[in-house]
Design a protein around this motif. Structure first.
Motif, PDB file in Angstrom:
ATOM      1  N   THR A 318     -28.964 -53.645  46.013  1.00 44.72           N
ATOM      2  CA  THR A 318     -27.989 -52.559  46.018  1.00 44.72           C
ATOM      3  C   THR A 318     -27.551 -52.218  44.601  1.00 44.72           C
ATOM      4  OG1 THR A 318     -27.194 -53.262  48.187  1.00 44.72           O
ATOM      5  CG2 THR A 318     -25.772 -51.787  46.933  1.00 44.72           C
ATOM      6  N   GLN A 322     -28.220 -48.843  42.264  1.00 46.94           N
ATOM      7  CA  GLN A 322     -27.100 -48.131  41.645  1.00 46.94           C
ATOM      8  C   GLN A 322     -27.336 -47.932  40.151  1.00 46.94           C
ATOM      9  OE1 GLN A 322     -22.919 -49.844  40.721  1.00 46.94           O
ATOM     10  NE2 GLN A 322     -22.755 -49.026  42.795  1.00 46.94           N
ATOM     11  N   SER A 328     -35.027 -45.985  41.939  1.00 49.63           N
ATOM     12  CA  SER A 328     -34.788 -47.215  42.694  1.00 49.63           C
ATOM     13  C   SER A 328     -36.074 -47.918  43.092  1.00 49.63           C
ATOM     14  CB  SER A 328     -33.945 -46.910  43.933  1.00 49.63           C
ATOM     15  OG  SER A 328     -34.605 -45.985  44.766  1.00 49.63           O
TER      16      SER A 328
END
Length: 399
Positions: A318, A322, A328
């Motif tokens: 996670t 971010q 990602s």
């Protein structure tokens, strides 16, 4: 959608909880019957994680649609076959091949299965169910520990592997039927999605916070896996805790089941950096507790260990997403790679140290130290993330 989610949970239980981690509760019986040393056990563990590393690299190249479904199903077959196959062999060479294949299979099932289930949930608007998928790892760990505790003395180590492989064959049939990947739908949006994203807002993939997170995740992989490989063997070596070996592994699995959900909630409440640092500190304490030789400490150790390692994965992914600023996929791939390298490296020196000293204490101290250094790196990353980005004057050129 319920069937798809159940199929994904079962797949993780088969490949990760049993195929990958059943080695831990069965290891003491294998050592007693075959003379397998701690150094050999560490080598087998590292070969398994080497297979996982190679499989993780290859899984990213599998295209969507029928090919992804076929590779996922092949991985299911390889997982149950390599699990049962351990009971048919008694040599290091054959065991090494089977543990490597098991690692390859677990990577394929973990990465491709999760991707297919999450895609299916997203299409159905059920993203809120995502966190439940990871409970499969804990379920498999708890189930394998319970099975070995109940049947190990009756079946022996060979029977444990054979029957676990048979049980996984039946359970894996649900995943085979319910987890599939529909053909990709060509669209302009899909084409755009296939284009590598650029980091948004000027965030660099080489930023200090992201590099520090990556280094910490590498150390976590190297540290946590020592307990993940030897916990039951550690407890079996001490008279006070010998009877708790398989029961402690069940506690590990039960604690792991909700850990992803719990630590995700902690991340929302405390912030991702603080929650991740806290998880590292808790895990380091869990790694060290067996050194006390106390039965209560052994049970608490299993709970702390099981209650953190999946949570750390959840929080790290996670936070990586971010920090990636839109890249990602690349960040998660890098995190998976360094975690895999850590898992390959960790068991080897630990096994050699135990073989030479006859004690697990130094290995546990080293593992806890790796996790604690990771916490320090995360603290530095948190500080770096709070620093304001340097302002660049408009029109300014190179100095």
């Amino acid at each position: 959608m319920v069937r798809v989610l159940i199929g994904g949970i079962v797949a993780l239980a088969v490949a990760m909880g049993v195929g990958r981690f059943a080695f831990t509760p069965i290891l003491p019986a294998m050592q007693a019957a075959t003379g397998l040393g701690a150094d050999g056990a560490g080598l087998l563990a590292s070969l398994n994680y080497l297979g996982y590393f190679v499989g993780a690299l290859g899984a990213g190249l599998v295209p969507h649609g029928a090919v992804r479904t076929a590779v996922f199903r092949t991985a299911l077959i390889a997982s149950v076959t390599s699990t049962a196959g351990m009971g048919f062999t008694d040599g290091m060479a054959a065991w090494g091949v089977l543990r490597f294949v098991s690692g390859l299979a677990s990577a394929g099932i973990f990465i491709l299965g999760i991707a297919m289930v999450l895609d299916a949930l997203a299409r159905a608007g059920r993203e809120a169910w995502n966190g439940w998928l990871y409970t499969g790892v804990g379920l498999g760990i708890a189930a394998s520990g319970l099975f070995v505790a109940l049947m190990g003395d009756r079946l022996g180590w060979r029977g444990d592997w054979l029957w676990l492989g048979l049980v996984c064959t039946g359970a894996g049939a649900l995943s085979w039927l319910w987890v599939t990947d529909p053909p990709p739908v060509p669209s302009s949006a899909g084409a755009a999605a296939g284009t590598p994203a650029k980091p948004a807002g000027g965030t660099s993939l080489r930023s200090a916070p992201l590099l520090l997170l990556t280094l910490a995740y590498f150390l976590e992989g190297a540290g946590y896996i020592v307990t993940g490989t030897f916990l039951v063997a550690i407890l079996k070596t001490m008279p006070e805790t010998a009877r708790l070996g398989e029961a402690a592994w069940m506690v590990t699995g039960l604690a792991a089941i909700p850990s992803g959900l719990i630590w995700a909630a902690a991340g929302r409440r405390l912030g991702l950096w603080r929650a991740l640092i806290l998880a590292h500190l808790v895990q380091a304490a869990g790694i060290l507790l067996p050194m006390t030789g106390q039965p209560a400490a052994a049970v608490v150790s299993a709970a702390l260990y099981g209650g953190t390692f999946i949570g750390i994965v959840t929080l790290s992914f996670t936070l990586g997403r971010q920090l990636s600023g839109g890249a990602s996929a690349r960040v998660i791939g890098a995190l998976t790679a360094v975690y895999g390298l850590g898992q390959i490296i960790g068991p080897l020196p630990a096994g050699v140290i135990v073989a030479r000293t006859g004690s697990f204490d130094s290995a546990l101290l080293g593992a806890a130290a790796a996790v604690l250094v990771g916490a320090l790196l995360l603290l530095a990353g948190s500080w770096a993330a709070r620093r304001p980005a340097p302002e660049v004057a408009v029109g300014a050129g190179p100095a």
